[in-house]
Design a protein around this motif. Structure first.
Motif, PDB file in Angstrom:
ATOM      1  N   SER A  76      28.059  46.245  40.927  1.00 50.46           N
ATOM      2  CA  SER A  76      28.025  47.677  41.046  1.00 50.46           C
ATOM      3  C   SER A  76      27.392  48.410  40.289  1.00 50.46           C
ATOM      4  O   SER A  76      26.810  49.645  40.362  1.00 50.46           O
ATOM      5  CB  SER A  76      29.733  48.039  40.892  1.00 50.46           C
ATOM      6  N   GLN A 110      32.988  51.293  44.632  1.00 51.97           N
ATOM      7  CA  GLN A 110      34.210  50.600  44.604  1.00 51.97           C
ATOM      8  C   GLN A 110      35.402  51.348  44.394  1.00 51.97           C
ATOM      9  O   GLN A 110      36.456  51.494  44.881  1.00 51.97           O
ATOM     10  CB  GLN A 110      33.913  49.623  43.554  1.00 51.97           C
ATOM     11  N   ASP A 131      30.443  49.379  48.641  1.00 52.76           N
ATOM     12  CA  ASP A 131      30.906  48.598  47.444  1.00 52.76           C
ATOM     13  C   ASP A 131      32.317  47.949  47.615  1.00 52.76           C
ATOM     14  O   ASP A 131      33.079  48.895  47.655  1.00 52.76           O
ATOM     15  CB  ASP A 131      30.837  49.229  46.071  1.00 52.76           C
ATOM     16  N   GLU A 132      32.631  46.935  48.156  1.00 57.97           N
ATOM     17  CA  GLU A 132      33.805  46.385  48.579  1.00 57.97           C
ATOM     18  C   GLU A 132      34.462  47.461  49.490  1.00 57.97           C
ATOM     19  O   GLU A 132      35.661  47.657  49.016  1.00 57.97           O
ATOM     20  CB  GLU A 132      34.659  45.863  47.314  1.00 57.97           C
TER      21      GLU A 132
END
Ligand SMILES: Nc1ncnc2c1ncn2[C@@H]1O[C@H](COP(=O)(O)OP(=O)(O)OP(=O)(O)O)[C@@H](O)[C@H]1O
Ligand SMILES: [Mg+2]
Length: 506
Positions: A46, A88, A169-170
């Motif tokens: 991240s 995220q 991000d995820e």
């Protein structure tokens, strides 16, 4: 001749107090290429994305944009040069509507005035959402949406901005199988349109099926970049963790005892109705079902966080009325909620304070928290769950996403509760830490604790649960013993439509 990368990083370094988050990382991202970034919690994924997205500035190294060295000043600058990021932590504004969020910064005006043209905004939002198959009311406030819908709005916003590099991000951690499939279609379309994609995920099957290239980070350093066609799960895990993981679920022989918790016909309209099941001493009871089936609502209501319309709850054979989470905690229960940012964590408090919070009452000495206990409990879980933090006094908000999640779980293990309700407890946690968490859960059950675990990952439910309750549209559609639990059986009970099966792994 080789293409010029959209973004090239050369020797990027970034430190935070007590950690070298990135330690000289060099890598390139190309048009039309899906490049995945994997690594353990706190590896620096991240941080790297935030540097590309203009959230953080690097300490050292160079950034080249389309071959030319450039500073990425801030988030707006990053957007202007064609970088679109799905972070995220969700970045939508809860107090604005879906359409206001989708058009944020590019609001259509009425003629030459500053007045926003709501009609055009509405139309544009529908145009953004329709091809993605999103059926969300554009006038609804973000704060009123379910996590999965928020995530889809965030994705829709990012891909609607005509970026040359889209970073995720995820993105799938709160999506159902159908939404994951939609997202994958979107990603493939981006690739076809020659957009570059950076994809971060802990779900290795996703990474393998989507990517062209995979880069592994460990402790802020680049371990390797490989073609996805040459990679497999075992090798990726080994690169991330530095060793192979044996006995992943750590399942132990144990005795399952008498019924400790029983719910009878509990109902909270319109989310779930007439739900009955029991939980035994030493048992890990899995709750499976599609996202949105009512699993979260059921355990929240048992915990007293939401009110029941009707039905009964029995603890050790005695009828109880749990009217608040505080009462549940006093009765020896703990809840790890689905949305850790909103409900599970005090971001502005230290790791220490977060871990000891549910124990404040039971661990008192002369009216004060027993600090010796706090010290050792906190150290114990930092070690057991490999929580990457510079110290116990570090604020929770500065830990990586996965490490925050570990704290939310650790505090209940520390609290000496007898019944734990865990809602997607390993979401966002890397393979190694997952395995450690499974070991903790099994130890807890072996020593007489009982667990209800909601999980969307079928292998996790199958690997961990002694029995599985399947929920479909707010009702129990079946209960499976370990012997007859298979992915097929669960999915048949869970879905109204056949074959809606999410790719899952590890
Ligand atoms: N704002 C911050 N302040 C202090 N430390 C930070 C901050 N942001 C990140 N860190 C630290 O930098 C390291 C890398 O964190 P990062 O968030 O990049 O990890 P990650 O690979 O994304 O992990 P995860 O899989 O858990 O999301 C961690 O040790 C984290 O605690
Ligand atoms: Mg992260």
């Amino acid at each position: 001749m080789k293409n010029t990368p959209i973004i090239e990083l050369r020797g990027i370094k970034k430190a935070f107090p007590g950690v070298q988050a990135l330690d000289g990382v060099s890598m390139s991202f190309f048009s039309g290429e899906i490049h995945s970034l994997i690594g353990e919690n706190g590896a620096g994924k991240s941080t790297m994305i935030k540097i590309i997205g203009g959230v953080y500035h690097r300490d050292n190294g160079q950034i080249l944009v389309n071959g030319e060295e450039q500073e990425i000043e801030d988030v707006t600058h990053a957007q202007n040069i064609g970088i679109s990021v799905i972070h995220q932590e969700l970045s939508l504004i809860p107090d604005l509507t879906v359409m206001e969020n989708l058009c944020l910064g590019i609001e259509p005006r009425r003629g030459k005035t500053a007045l926003i043209n709501k009609q055009t905004m509405l139309k544009r939002s529908l145009e953004i959402m329709e091809p993605l198959g999103l059926k969300i009311n554009p006038r609804e406030f973000i704060r009123d949406l379910k996590t999965a819908d928020r995530q889809m709005v965030e994705i829709a916003r990012a891909v609607s901005r005509n970026a040359s590099l889209v970073i995720m991000d995820e993105p799938t951690s709160s999506l159902s199988s159908r939404e994951v499939a939609t997202l994958f279609e979107i990603i493939k379309k981006l690739k076809k349109n020659n957009v570059g994609v950076i994809y971060v995920s802990h779900i290795l099957s996703e990474v393998l099926s989507l990517s062209d290239k995979i880069t592994v980070l460990r402790d802020g350093s680049l371990i390797r970049t490989i073609d996805a066609s040459e990679a497999d799960e075992t090798m990726l895990v080994k690169s991330m963790v530095g060793r192979e993981i044996k006995d992943y679920f750590n399942k132990k022989e144990k005795k399952i005892g008498e019924i400790v918790l029983e719910v009878k016909n509990i109902t909270r309209e319109p989310r779930f109705s007439n739900v009955s099941f029991d939980l035994r001493k030493g048992e890990i009871l899995g709750i499976s079902g599609l996202v949105g089936a009512g699993r979260t609502e059921i355990i929240r209501a048992i915990f007293g966080a939401d009110k029941l319309d009707s039905g009964e709850v029995f603890l050790n054979g005695e009828k109880v009325e749990i009217r608040s989470s505080r009462e549940a905690i006093e009765l020896g229960m703990g809840l790890v909620p689905e949305d850790r940012k909103l409900e599970g964590l005090m971001l502005e408090a230290s790791v220490n304070n977060n871990v000891s919070l549910p124990s404040l009452k039971i661990r008192q000495k002369h009216g004060f928290l027993d600090h010796k206990w706090e010290f050792s409990a906190c150290n114990e879980f930092i070690k057991k769950l490999k929580i990457a933090t510079p110290s116990r006094s570090t604020l929770a908000k500065s830990l990586s996403g996965g490490n925050q999640q570990k704290i939310v779980v650790a505090k209940w293990f520390a609290a000496n509760s007898n019944i734990l309700l865990l809602d997607e407890p390993t979401r966002g946690i890397d393979v190694n830490a997952k395995s450690e968490m499974y070991a903790l859960m099994n130890d807890y059950a072996k020593s007489g604790g009982s667990i209800i675990m909601v999980s969307s990952e079928l292998p996790e439910i199958l690997g961990m649960a002694d029995r599985i309750v399947v929920i479909r549209q707010g009702q129990v559609s079946g209960v499976l013993d370990r012997e007859n639990a298979t992915e097929e059986n669960i999915m048949t009970l869970a879905s109204t439509i056949k074959n809606e099966k999410r790719e899952v792994t590890l």
